[in-house]
Scaffold this motif. Structure first.
Motif, PDB file in Angstrom:
ATOM      1  N   ARG A 123       0.816  -1.214   0.000  1.00  0.00           N
ATOM      2  CA  ARG A 123       0.000   0.000   0.000  1.00  0.00           C
ATOM      3  C   ARG A 123       0.853   1.268   0.000  1.00  0.00           C
ATOM      4  O   ARG A 123       0.555   2.240  -0.708  1.00  0.00           O
ATOM      5  CB  ARG A 123      -0.936  -0.017   1.219  1.00  0.00           C
ATOM      6  CG  ARG A 123      -1.887   1.169   1.322  1.00  0.00           C
ATOM      7  CD  ARG A 123      -2.938   1.144   0.236  1.00  0.00           C
ATOM      8  NE  ARG A 123      -3.656  -0.119   0.194  1.00  0.00           N
ATOM      9  CZ  ARG A 123      -4.710  -0.422   0.975  1.00  0.00           C
ATOM     10  NH1 ARG A 123      -5.162   0.457   1.851  1.00  0.00           N
ATOM     11  NH2 ARG A 123      -5.310  -1.593   0.861  1.00  0.00           N
ATOM     12  N   GLU A 124       1.908   1.275   0.781  1.00  0.00           N
ATOM     13  CA  GLU A 124       2.765   2.456   0.860  1.00  0.00           C
ATOM     14  C   GLU A 124       3.389   2.779  -0.501  1.00  0.00           C
ATOM     15  O   GLU A 124       3.453   3.940  -0.913  1.00  0.00           O
ATOM     16  CB  GLU A 124       3.865   2.236   1.899  1.00  0.00           C
ATOM     17  CG  GLU A 124       4.742   3.454   2.134  1.00  0.00           C
ATOM     18  CD  GLU A 124       5.753   3.229   3.243  1.00  0.00           C
ATOM     19  OE1 GLU A 124       6.776   3.940   3.254  1.00  0.00           O
ATOM     20  OE2 GLU A 124       5.516   2.347   4.098  1.00  0.00           O
ATOM     21  N   PHE A 125       3.838   1.752  -1.201  1.00  0.00           N
ATOM     22  CA  PHE A 125       4.421   1.956  -2.532  1.00  0.00           C
ATOM     23  C   PHE A 125       3.375   2.478  -3.515  1.00  0.00           C
ATOM     24  O   PHE A 125       3.639   3.398  -4.303  1.00  0.00           O
ATOM     25  CB  PHE A 125       5.024   0.650  -3.047  1.00  0.00           C
ATOM     26  CG  PHE A 125       5.418   0.673  -4.494  1.00  0.00           C
ATOM     27  CD1 PHE A 125       6.305   1.628  -4.977  1.00  0.00           C
ATOM     28  CD2 PHE A 125       4.896  -0.255  -5.389  1.00  0.00           C
ATOM     29  CE1 PHE A 125       6.671   1.654  -6.323  1.00  0.00           C
ATOM     30  CE2 PHE A 125       5.257  -0.238  -6.726  1.00  0.00           C
ATOM     31  CZ  PHE A 125       6.140   0.723  -7.194  1.00  0.00           C
ATOM     32  N   CYS A 153       3.521   6.122  -5.527  1.00  0.00           N
ATOM     33  CA  CYS A 153       3.404   6.288  -6.977  1.00  0.00           C
ATOM     34  C   CYS A 153       2.263   7.238  -7.325  1.00  0.00           C
ATOM     35  O   CYS A 153       2.394   8.090  -8.215  1.00  0.00           O
ATOM     36  CB  CYS A 153       3.176   4.937  -7.645  1.00  0.00           C
ATOM     37  SG  CYS A 153       4.592   3.823  -7.586  1.00  0.00           S
ATOM     38  N   ALA A 154       1.138   7.082  -6.629  1.00  0.00           N
ATOM     39  CA  ALA A 154      -0.017   7.946  -6.880  1.00  0.00           C
ATOM     40  C   ALA A 154       0.326   9.407  -6.618  1.00  0.00           C
ATOM     41  O   ALA A 154      -0.054  10.298  -7.387  1.00  0.00           O
ATOM     42  CB  ALA A 154      -1.189   7.510  -6.006  1.00  0.00           C
ATOM     43  N   GLN A 155       1.057   9.655  -5.541  1.00  0.00           N
ATOM     44  CA  GLN A 155       1.441  11.023  -5.201  1.00  0.00           C
ATOM     45  C   GLN A 155       2.368  11.615  -6.260  1.00  0.00           C
ATOM     46  O   GLN A 155       2.240  12.792  -6.627  1.00  0.00           O
ATOM     47  CB  GLN A 155       2.119  11.052  -3.837  1.00  0.00           C
ATOM     48  CG  GLN A 155       2.482  12.455  -3.364  1.00  0.00           C
ATOM     49  CD  GLN A 155       3.108  12.454  -1.982  1.00  0.00           C
ATOM     50  OE1 GLN A 155       3.600  11.430  -1.512  1.00  0.00           O
ATOM     51  NE2 GLN A 155       3.093  13.594  -1.317  1.00  0.00           N
ATOM     52  N   ALA A 183      -6.205   8.811  -3.449  1.00  0.00           N
ATOM     53  CA  ALA A 183      -5.801   7.410  -3.595  1.00  0.00           C
ATOM     54  C   ALA A 183      -5.885   6.641  -2.282  1.00  0.00           C
ATOM     55  O   ALA A 183      -6.310   5.481  -2.257  1.00  0.00           O
ATOM     56  CB  ALA A 183      -4.389   7.328  -4.166  1.00  0.00           C
ATOM     57  N   ALA A 184      -5.480   7.271  -1.188  1.00  0.00           N
ATOM     58  CA  ALA A 184      -5.478   6.578   0.104  1.00  0.00           C
ATOM     59  C   ALA A 184      -6.893   6.171   0.507  1.00  0.00           C
ATOM     60  O   ALA A 184      -7.132   5.033   0.928  1.00  0.00           O
ATOM     61  CB  ALA A 184      -4.849   7.467   1.172  1.00  0.00           C
ATOM     62  N   LYS A 185      -7.827   7.091   0.376  1.00  0.00           N
ATOM     63  CA  LYS A 185      -9.214   6.800   0.732  1.00  0.00           C
ATOM     64  C   LYS A 185      -9.796   5.738  -0.192  1.00  0.00           C
ATOM     65  O   LYS A 185     -10.539   4.849   0.244  1.00  0.00           O
ATOM     66  CB  LYS A 185     -10.051   8.079   0.660  1.00  0.00           C
ATOM     67  CG  LYS A 185     -11.487   7.892   1.108  1.00  0.00           C
ATOM     68  CD  LYS A 185     -12.247   9.210   1.094  1.00  0.00           C
ATOM     69  CE  LYS A 185     -13.686   9.022   1.558  1.00  0.00           C
ATOM     70  NZ  LYS A 185     -14.440  10.311   1.544  1.00  0.00           N
ATOM     71  N   PHE A 186      -9.461   5.820  -1.469  1.00  0.00           N
ATOM     72  CA  PHE A 186      -9.973   4.853  -2.438  1.00  0.00           C
ATOM     73  C   PHE A 186      -9.482   3.444  -2.119  1.00  0.00           C
ATOM     74  O   PHE A 186     -10.261   2.485  -2.099  1.00  0.00           O
ATOM     75  CB  PHE A 186      -9.537   5.251  -3.847  1.00  0.00           C
ATOM     76  CG  PHE A 186      -9.881   4.236  -4.897  1.00  0.00           C
ATOM     77  CD1 PHE A 186     -11.164   4.160  -5.416  1.00  0.00           C
ATOM     78  CD2 PHE A 186      -8.928   3.342  -5.363  1.00  0.00           C
ATOM     79  CE1 PHE A 186     -11.497   3.210  -6.374  1.00  0.00           C
ATOM     80  CE2 PHE A 186      -9.243   2.393  -6.323  1.00  0.00           C
ATOM     81  CZ  PHE A 186     -10.532   2.332  -6.830  1.00  0.00           C
TER      82      PHE A 186
END
Length: 205
Positions: A173-175, A179-181, A188-191
């Motif tokens: 998840r962290e990776f 990438c999303a950021q 992205a985190a909420k999704f």
């Protein structure tokens, strides 16, 4: 065969420049239509898995072909999920051990070849780290596409780079959020927090 999945260019109706020599690397469907810029619009649909090395090689060569033709064509690229191993464990397994178990005595030759191919692209093929389930990465790619196909294309690049050259795991998840950021995907985190978000879109029953 794992490394040869999605290596055929299934259908290309775009101009002849697009049929570059590395067309075997990705499953691509393309069409060209007129638009209001005075240039042909080439719509490209790419089916790929985020742990497929040939797909990354194909993307890099696709990008080269596009860069060489932007003065004549506009491009619209959309990524679609493909699962090489839908039942792969979510927690991941050692990448090198997986390859050796899957390919047996052929593993070293296959991996040596991929190392040389990546070197030709100016990349170091990293065999350390984990491989495993790619569902969350496809959920994120689909989500990025809702915010713009350019973001989606850039996200695919970041995922490939991390997994194949930096020993990152596409199930981490962290990776994924990193990438999303990098490419500006918002929310992205909420999704990803809800494991049901986007599943039907990328992995229909």
């Amino acid at each position: 065969m794992f490394l040869n999945c999605l290596v055929a260019l299934e259908k290309v109706t775009a101009p002849s420049f697009f049929q570059f020599k590395d067309r075997r690397y990705l499953s691509i469907m393309a069409e060209s239509v007129s638009n209001n810029t005075g240039k042909k619009l080439v719509r490209i649909d790419v089916s790929s898995d985020t742990v497929c090395p040939w797909c990354f090689v194909g993307k890099r060569n696709l990008d080269k072909a596009i860069a060489a033709s932007k003065d004549r064509f506009d491009f619209e690229i959309k990524w679609h999920p493909f699962f090489l191993n839908p039942s792969a464990p979510k927690e991941g397994v050692n990448k090198l051990d997986f390859y050796r178990e899957k390919f047996g005595s052929r593993a070293e030759g296959i991996l040596a070849r991929m190392t040389e191919i990546f070197k030709g692209l100016g990349l170091e093929y990293n065999l350390s780290g984990l491989t495993g389930n790619t569902l969350d990465s496809h959920r994120l790619i689909n989500f990025a596409g809702q915010q713009g196909l350019d973001k989606q294309h850039k996200l695919a690049e970041e995922l490939f780079l991390g997994y194949f050259t930096q020993a990152k795991y596409v199930g981490d998840r962290e990776f994924l959020l990193e990438c999303a950021q990098k490419v500006g995907v918002e929310g992205a985190a909420k999704f990803l927090e809800d494991p049901n978000n986007g599943v039907k879109e990328v992995f229909p029953p």
